[in-house]
Design a protein around this motif. Structure first.
Motif, PDB file in Angstrom:
ATOM      1  N   VAL A 156       8.244  -8.681  -5.986  1.00 27.74           N
ATOM      2  CA  VAL A 156       6.799  -8.910  -6.096  1.00 27.74           C
ATOM      3  C   VAL A 156       6.127  -7.703  -6.738  1.00 27.74           C
ATOM      4  N   GLU A 157       6.508  -6.502  -6.313  1.00 29.46           N
ATOM      5  CA  GLU A 157       5.926  -5.304  -6.912  1.00 29.46           C
ATOM      6  C   GLU A 157       6.185  -5.272  -8.415  1.00 29.46           C
ATOM      7  N   GLU A 158       7.405  -5.581  -8.793  1.00 25.93           N
ATOM      8  CA  GLU A 158       7.759  -5.586 -10.213  1.00 25.93           C
ATOM      9  C   GLU A 158       6.941  -6.626 -10.974  1.00 25.93           C
ATOM     10  N   ALA A 159       6.769  -7.808 -10.368  1.00 21.15           N
ATOM     11  CA  ALA A 159       6.002  -8.878 -11.021  1.00 21.15           C
ATOM     12  C   ALA A 159       4.531  -8.514 -11.136  1.00 21.15           C
ATOM     13  N   VAL A 160       3.978  -7.880 -10.091  1.00 24.13           N
ATOM     14  CA  VAL A 160       2.575  -7.464 -10.120  1.00 24.13           C
ATOM     15  C   VAL A 160       2.342  -6.483 -11.265  1.00 24.13           C
ATOM     16  N   ARG A 161       3.224  -5.508 -11.374  1.00 21.46           N
ATOM     17  CA  ARG A 161       3.047  -4.496 -12.427  1.00 21.46           C
ATOM     18  C   ARG A 161       3.221  -5.116 -13.818  1.00 21.46           C
ATOM     19  N   ALA A 162       4.112  -6.088 -13.912  1.00 20.98           N
ATOM     20  CA  ALA A 162       4.316  -6.738 -15.197  1.00 20.98           C
ATOM     21  C   ALA A 162       3.098  -7.556 -15.615  1.00 20.98           C
ATOM     22  N   ILE A 163       2.423  -8.171 -14.632  1.00 19.49           N
ATOM     23  CA  ILE A 163       1.264  -9.019 -14.927  1.00 19.49           C
ATOM     24  C   ILE A 163       0.050  -8.195 -15.321  1.00 19.49           C
ATOM     25  N   VAL A 164      -0.261  -7.173 -14.543  1.00 22.06           N
ATOM     26  CA  VAL A 164      -1.544  -6.482 -14.714  1.00 22.06           C
ATOM     27  C   VAL A 164      -1.414  -5.070 -15.244  1.00 22.06           C
ATOM     28  N   GLY A 165      -0.198  -4.528 -15.256  1.00 19.07           N
ATOM     29  CA  GLY A 165      -0.046  -3.156 -15.709  1.00 19.07           C
ATOM     30  C   GLY A 165      -0.347  -2.185 -14.598  1.00 19.07           C
ATOM     31  N   GLN A 166       0.274  -1.042 -14.605  1.00 22.21           N
ATOM     32  CA  GLN A 166       0.138  -0.098 -13.504  1.00 22.21           C
ATOM     33  C   GLN A 166      -1.286   0.395 -13.315  1.00 22.21           C
ATOM     34  N   ALA A 167      -1.968   0.701 -14.403  1.00 23.61           N
ATOM     35  CA  ALA A 167      -3.282   1.333 -14.278  1.00 23.61           C
ATOM     36  C   ALA A 167      -4.289   0.462 -13.552  1.00 23.61           C
ATOM     37  N   ALA A 168      -4.105  -0.868 -13.640  1.00 29.06           N
ATOM     38  CA  ALA A 168      -5.106  -1.773 -13.074  1.00 29.06           C
ATOM     39  C   ALA A 168      -5.099  -1.795 -11.570  1.00 29.06           C
ATOM     40  N   VAL A 169      -3.949  -1.459 -10.948  1.00 28.02           N
ATOM     41  CA  VAL A 169      -3.875  -1.603  -9.501  1.00 28.02           C
ATOM     42  C   VAL A 169      -3.443  -0.343  -8.773  1.00 28.02           C
ATOM     43  N   LEU A 170      -3.167   0.740  -9.498  1.00 26.71           N
ATOM     44  CA  LEU A 170      -2.715   1.960  -8.840  1.00 26.71           C
ATOM     45  C   LEU A 170      -3.876   2.906  -8.590  1.00 26.71           C
ATOM     46  N   LYS A 205       0.834  -1.211   0.000  1.00 22.36           N
ATOM     47  CA  LYS A 205       0.000   0.000   0.000  1.00 22.36           C
ATOM     48  C   LYS A 205       0.862   1.251   0.000  1.00 22.36           C
ATOM     49  N   ALA A 206       1.967   1.200   0.765  1.00 22.29           N
ATOM     50  CA  ALA A 206       2.870   2.345   0.811  1.00 22.29           C
ATOM     51  C   ALA A 206       3.489   2.626  -0.559  1.00 22.29           C
ATOM     52  N   ARG A 207       3.550   1.592  -1.397  1.00 28.42           N
ATOM     53  CA  ARG A 207       4.086   1.738  -2.757  1.00 28.42           C
ATOM     54  C   ARG A 207       2.991   2.067  -3.763  1.00 28.42           C
ATOM     55  N   GLY A 208       1.791   2.346  -3.262  1.00 29.19           N
ATOM     56  CA  GLY A 208       0.713   2.795  -4.132  1.00 29.19           C
ATOM     57  C   GLY A 208      -0.107   1.705  -4.769  1.00 29.19           C
ATOM     58  N   ILE A 209      -0.061   0.478  -4.234  1.00 24.44           N
ATOM     59  CA  ILE A 209      -0.804  -0.641  -4.817  1.00 24.44           C
ATOM     60  C   ILE A 209      -2.023  -0.953  -3.952  1.00 24.44           C
ATOM     61  N   ALA A 210      -3.182  -1.040  -4.579  1.00 25.70           N
ATOM     62  CA  ALA A 210      -4.414  -1.374  -3.861  1.00 25.70           C
ATOM     63  C   ALA A 210      -4.385  -2.847  -3.460  1.00 25.70           C
TER      64      ALA A 210
END
Length: 600
Positions: A477-491, A378-383
């Motif tokens: 993990v953060e890098e993998a999450v963004r790679a899987i779903v793209g930034q817009a989907a979870v930020l 969450k601190a890194r801006g991920i829901a």
């Protein structure tokens, strides 16, 4: 609604320890003969064994008889300084068959259903070593295996110490002895099922005969009959071992063929004759069995739903809803209609940012670490979706919503995750909906097997069991999450935090979720560890220990409080159940416990 109560044992008599045959009934199921002996009289004889050896040998046997199915006697023995340690010493020093048998019998009866006594023996390596040795002698192998069984079923947490002492190999060898009587083999089997039943390989891995025998023993116990060897057994001892076996997919087929599903349904249809902990175990076993391909045909969905309505306790509702949900998945039917959340629960606002989140799927043993992961993401801006923040209404409905709205699921793997039917349901539903997932390893030395191993496949996991690797693994993990779903989907929007991932402090207070450390304030979110800590702080250590042993969580405590209302029909029987199941001997302590439970 069913009323759960303490089942009383059938009347019977236990043989005098001095003349015990090799087929003496297991302690804990047959009341001892009326005796004038007291712990106060026998303890000095045992403690003074160096001066009066013959008297000590006799006193150990008499104390064993006295403790059969007698919780107050077990507690009196626990309260005598050095008594259990001395009995353990006698077991280790025993050179005569009489003392060996007496010591084994006494350890069995004192430890069964009594955690303090169980730990007193488990903490004595010399005594455990002697008991293991005695399982190899045909004159003592039944009572020695019984003593080990009593130690383990007195407190499941002794398992690691028993395994370290070589108990598994010793009991596995005993089971293969052609000359061993059926009682000795069954005792060894029940202990092995409790210790290693969840393992896909090793002892009990693929023995269909053993599975038939265990289900037959459960049937006899449920009907208050005797097993094939002529002995009764405590139903919770039999059920615990069987439930462990239901975790393994390779054993489900054999258990299914042996008729386990029908036995569990029959037990639940007559649940009012059993304690709540037995009902919870039966539901857990049934829940595990629903992941077997053919289970739904035998379970009969409507029959199960009828039983579930009759049970009607909120504390077991999650298991009931989970079974119903998994049955729907297995049959290809749509999931059950979702229940609306209670009107009294503070509703969180609809998210204004993204419609997707990262879901954390985990087992509560690792909640502290998982919460740190959630806060860091969450601190890194991920829901982030985590049950202690976001759960509303039915827990199964909440899980379904979380999966359906997840851009990615973080599967926090551990042995306890693999053994949990709730965790498996989450992972299965995510897999069915083709939601991408990332494996996070929470436990050192754990190699995923069974269904979890198949789910993992060839994926590489991220190390969250090594503290020094936390930051590095989190970045990956953060890098993998963004790679899987793209930034817009979870930020969420810049500078904000998604309402689905991080309620504000005010919302925490309003909903009752804010707490100290990892413990949420709202008891509905308490884990078993939270309940145990709460009881410990309240000055009820025995109740704390019992809560851990029986898996009592926050929802169960809330339900218990509703039954402990003075003047209600449920008050007296529930108070009696509390005194037995929570190990509270004094009436004043039991009343204090009841007031404490009602206060939340």
């Amino acid at each position: 609604m069913k009323r759960f109560k303490k089942r009383s044992s059938k009347n019977g008599s236990a043989a005098s320890i001095a003349d015990l045959p090799a087929t003496v009934p297991p302690p804990g199921t047959e009341p001892a003969e009326k005796s004038q002996d007291t712990v106060a009289e026998l303890a000095p004889l045992i403690l003074g064994h160096a001066k009066q050896w013959d008297l000590a040998v006799d006193a150990v046997g008499r104390l064993g008889n006295l403790a059969v199915n007698n919780v107050p006697i077990k507690q009196e023995a626990a309260d005598v300084p050095n008594l259990l340690a001395t009995i353990a010493e006698l077991a280790a020093l025993a050179t005569t068959e009489g003392l060996q048998r007496n010591a084994c019998f006494c350890i069995w009866t004192l430890c069964e259903s009594h955690a303090a006594n169980s730990n007193a023996i488990a903490n004595n390596p010399g005594a455990l070593k002697k008991l293991v040795e005695l399982t190899k002698d045909e004159k003592t192998w039944y009572l020695a295996s019984g003593a080990l069984c009593g130690v383990f079923y007195g407190d499941y947490k002794t398992g690691d110490r028993l395994i370290a002492a070589g108990v598994i190999d010793a009991l596995a060898v005993l089971r293969e002895q052609p000359s061993a009587k059926a009682t000795a083999k069954l005792t060894a089997t029940l202990t092995l099922a409790g210790l290693v039943g969840q393992q896909e390989r090793g002892a009990l891995a693929s023995d269909a005969t053993v599975l038939d025998e265990l289900v037959s023993t459960l049937r006899a116990t449920r009907l208050e009959e005797r097993d094939a060897a002529g002995n009764p057994w405590p139903i919770d001892t039999v059920l615990h071992g069987i439930v462990n076996l239901t975790v393994c997919d390779k054993k489900k087929q054999g258990l299914f063929k042996a008729g386990l599903v029908s036995e569990l349904l029959a037990l639940l249809e007559n649940a009012d004759g059993h304690p709540l902990r037995v009902v919870r175990m039966a539901l857990e076993g049934l829940y595990n069995m629903t992941f077997h391909a053919k289970c739904e045909s035998e379970l009969q969905v409507e029959r199960f739903r009828h039983i579930a309505r009759d049970l009607g306790l909120r504390s077991i509702q999650r298991s009931i809803d989970g079974i119903d949900f998994q049955l729907a998945i297995a049959t290809g039917a749509p999931p059950p209609a979702k229940k609306k959340p209670p009107a009294t629960r503070a509703q969180e606002p609809e998210p204004t940012g993204p419609t997707k989140h990262v879901m954390l799927s985990y087992q509560w043993d690792h909640q502290g670490t998982v919460k740190k992961i959630a806060e860091a993401l969450k601190a890194r801006g991920i829901a982030v979706w985590m049950d202690i923040y976001n759960m509303q209404g039915s827990t199964v409905d909440g899980m379904a919503d979380a999966v359906e709205n997840a851009a990615c699921v973080l599967v926090c793997m551990s042995e306890s995750y693999k053994a949990s039917p709730n965790c498996r349901l989450e992972a299965n539903y995510a897999h069915q909906r083709q939601v991408p997932f990332l494996p996070l390893m929470m436990e050192t030395g754990y190699a995923p097997d069974g269904w979890l191993g198949l789910l993992l496949g060839t994926r590489l996991w991220y190390d969250f069991f090594t503290p020094s690797e936390f930051v590095t693994s989190l970045g990956k993990v953060e890098e993998a999450v963004r790679a899987i779903v793209g930034q817009a989907a979870v930020l969420p929007d810049a500078g904000s935090v998604s309402a689905t991932s991080a309620p504000s402090a005010a919302a925490d207070v309003a909903s009752g979720n804010e707490g100290v450390g990892n413990t949420p304030r709202n008891p509905a979110f308490w884990s078993v560890a939270d309940v145990a800590g709460w009881l410990e702080e309240a000055g009820l250590p025995k109740a704390s220990q019992a809560a851990t042993q029986h898996g009592v969580d926050g929802p169960a405590i809330i339900e218990l409080g509703k039954l402990l209302v003075p003047g209600s029909a449920s008050y007296a029987p529930t108070l009696d159940m509390v005194r037995v199941d929570f190990g509270i001997d004094r009436l004043g302590d039991a009343l204090a416990f009841a007031r404490l439970v009602r206060s939340i």
